[in-house]
Design an enzyme around this catalytic site. Structure first.
Site, short mmCIF file in Angstrom:
data_model
loop_
_atom_site.label_atom_id
_atom_site.label_comp_id
_atom_site.label_asym_id
_atom_site.label_seq_id
_atom_site.Cartn_x
_atom_site.Cartn_y
_atom_site.Cartn_z
N PRO A 102 0.73 -1.18 -0.02
CA PRO A 102 0.03 0.02 0.05
C PRO A 102 0.81 1.14 -0.14
CG PRO A 102 -0.96 -1.44 1.66
CD PRO A 102 0.51 -2.10 1.19
N CYS A 103 0.42 2.03 -0.62
CA CYS A 103 1.33 3.51 -0.85
C CYS A 103 1.65 3.92 0.44
CB CYS A 103 0.64 4.45 -1.73
SG CYS A 103 0.95 4.40 -3.52
#
Length: 496
Positions: A102-103
């Site tokens: 996930p960013c």
């Protein structure tokens, strides 16, 4: 990186071994399904969400408990994973690692910090922003794959002022990989949805000098909003004050000579009709948990398009005589409102139409209501949604039948207003199976949990047909290049 393990995997590839995939942050398995369809073996996955992990296990490992449990990557080492799954040593178990941290895991982690992480993996384990990224790198380092595929949102190229794809590529290049990244839109690859994804591919330098991306199979003239978002995402990669990032690749060009993109109508028109207003009137649509235990016979054979037929006949995931997850949200206030919207209408149009319906309802009353009274407010609330149209212009959207759907998001797990069915006679949001079709999940793909978790899993997934296109192009490179790699030498100098 274990160079001997790399050479052994190359030799195994030369000998016809099937490419084995580890899917990190796998979700329900969009990437896994695409790679499976391309002939890869889905050896293992790591997924934190319990419902998504169960879905992955159901579809790729026949529901085996050891493959269906949720795992926290920060608490599960590669050695522990392969030990629990009976896959032997981690360094030998996988040929390809796919997935995407996930960013949020590495937001605002600068280039110098990333270099330090690569050199000293323990240095920032206390940093929640970087921890998942560290674990991902740790799996690559320990498992020594021949290739890595990372997918994420386009904003990964311009996240807090950082081009994270370039920074990840820098780390992987230092570890012996040839890297490149691009932005690919799923609609160009046969998916009935305009969904933009960042795809980064890294292949061992022993195998290739460059990385290639799949050619489009379909054509569409994307709406202006997608071009604008792409321009923002690429601002850093294509910065005017320098030559640009040499590892960025423009997406392979599509032309109007290709077949047109698959439309929403072509994707879902064969599925059973759900007349929301009729079901509501008959008392058959009620508030409560939507479980997947009520079969709906599939009777759409006469309405099948080529796309629908492919979703019904996907090898290993064929559709059966009934569909169990064709369920919708209970939204009694809004079904009539859905029926009156035009294709492409969004919340401002919906709100204006609702106010007009409210005015008509007031006129039909035999005894007028004074504005602002309890009865007046109650009637308004039964017809008009409460959201400010100036603050929520994109909250609703009625789909256009003859275009691919707009991007499906995990927010489908909370409401269905972003994708209102184009068929006004049905007057409803899309169902779980509609959403799965729009993401290119075949009808035989099973989703664990109830309606809300299923919508979330679908919205979070990589479209399997896009993943398949990437997997086939990668496989082509690996097999072509693997056949040209010299045989591994043993200690005596004999060919292995």
């Amino acid at each position: 990186m274990d160079e001997r393990a790399i050479q052994q995997k190359i030799q195994r590839l030369r000998n016809g071994g099937r490419l084995r995939v580890l899917d990190l942050f796998s979700g329900c398995g969009g990437l896994s399904l695409g790679f499976h369809a391309a002939g890869y073996e889905i050896a293992a996955a790591v997924e934190f969400d319990a419902d998504a992990a169960r879905s992955h296990g159901l579809n790729f490992h026949k529901g085996e408990t050891r493959h269906s449990v949720a795992r926290d990557i920060t608490l599960t080492s590669p050695e522990q994973l392969t030990g629990e799954l009976g896959l032997g040593e981690a360094v030998s178990a996988f040929d390809v690692i796919v997935g995407g941290p996930p960013c949020q895991a590495f937001a605002r982690v600068g280039r110098s910090k990333l270099r330090e992480i690569a050199e000293h993996p323990e240095a920032f384990r206390h940093d929640a922003r970087a921890q998942l990224y560290i674990e991902y790198l740790h799996y690559v380092e320990t498992c020594a794959p021949l290739a890595v595929v990372i997918e994420n949102v386009p904003d990964m190229l311009n996240h807090g002022g950082h081009n994270l794809a370039a920074e990840i590529s820098e780390i992987l290049t230092a570890r012996g990989y040839v890297c490149a990244y691009s932005l690919l839109n799923a609609a160009f690859y046969g998916v009935p949805q305009m969904r933009e994804r960042m795809i980064l591919i890294a292949i061992r330098r022993e195998l290739v000098n460059d990385v290639l991306f799949p050619a489009p199979s379909h054509w569409i003239d994307l709406p202006a909003g997608y071009s604008g978002s792409r321009a923002v995402a690429l601002k850093i990669a294509l910065a005017a004050d320098r030559e640009g990032d040499a590892l960025y690749r423009a997406a392979p060009e599509a032309t109007d000579a290709l077949p047109p993109a698959v439309t929403a109508r072509q994707a879902i028109s064969d599925l059973p009709t759900i007349d929301a207003r009729a079901l509501l009137k008959a008392g058959l649509l009620r508030r409560g948990t939507r479980r997947f235990n009520i079969p709906q016979p599939y009777t759409g054979q006469d309405r099948q398009t080529a796309y629908a037929k492919a979703m019904r006949e996907w090898p290993g995931f064929e559709g059966g005589p009934a569909i169990y997850d064709h369920v919708i949200r209970y939204l009694p206030r809004d079904y009539e409102l859905f029926a009156g919207l035009n294709p492409g209408d969004q919340y401002p149009e919906a709100h204006r139409y609702a106010l007009a319906r409210f005015a008509e309802a007031l006129e039909r009353l035999e005894v007028p209501l004074d504005e602002g009274t309890e009865e007046w407010n109650k009637l308004k609330a039964s017809i008009v949604p409460p959201y400010d149209p100036g603050k929520f212009p994109n909250k609703w959207r009625k789909m256009e039948a003859d275009r691919p759907a707009r991007t499906l998001l995990a927010h489908l797990g909370k409401d269905g207003y972003s994708h209102i069915h184009y068929d006004s006679a049905q007057a409803r949001p899309i169902s779980v199976r509609d959403a799965a079709r729009l993401q290119s999940f075949p009808d035989g793909f099973r989703l664990a949990g109830t309606m809300n978790p299923a919508f979330r899993q679908i919205g979070n997934a990589v479209p399997p047909l896009l993943a398949k296109a990437v997997a086939l192009k990668l496989k082509e490179q690996l097999l072509e290049c693997g056949a040209q790699v010299p045989r591994v030498r043993t200690a005596t100098g004999a060919g292995a």
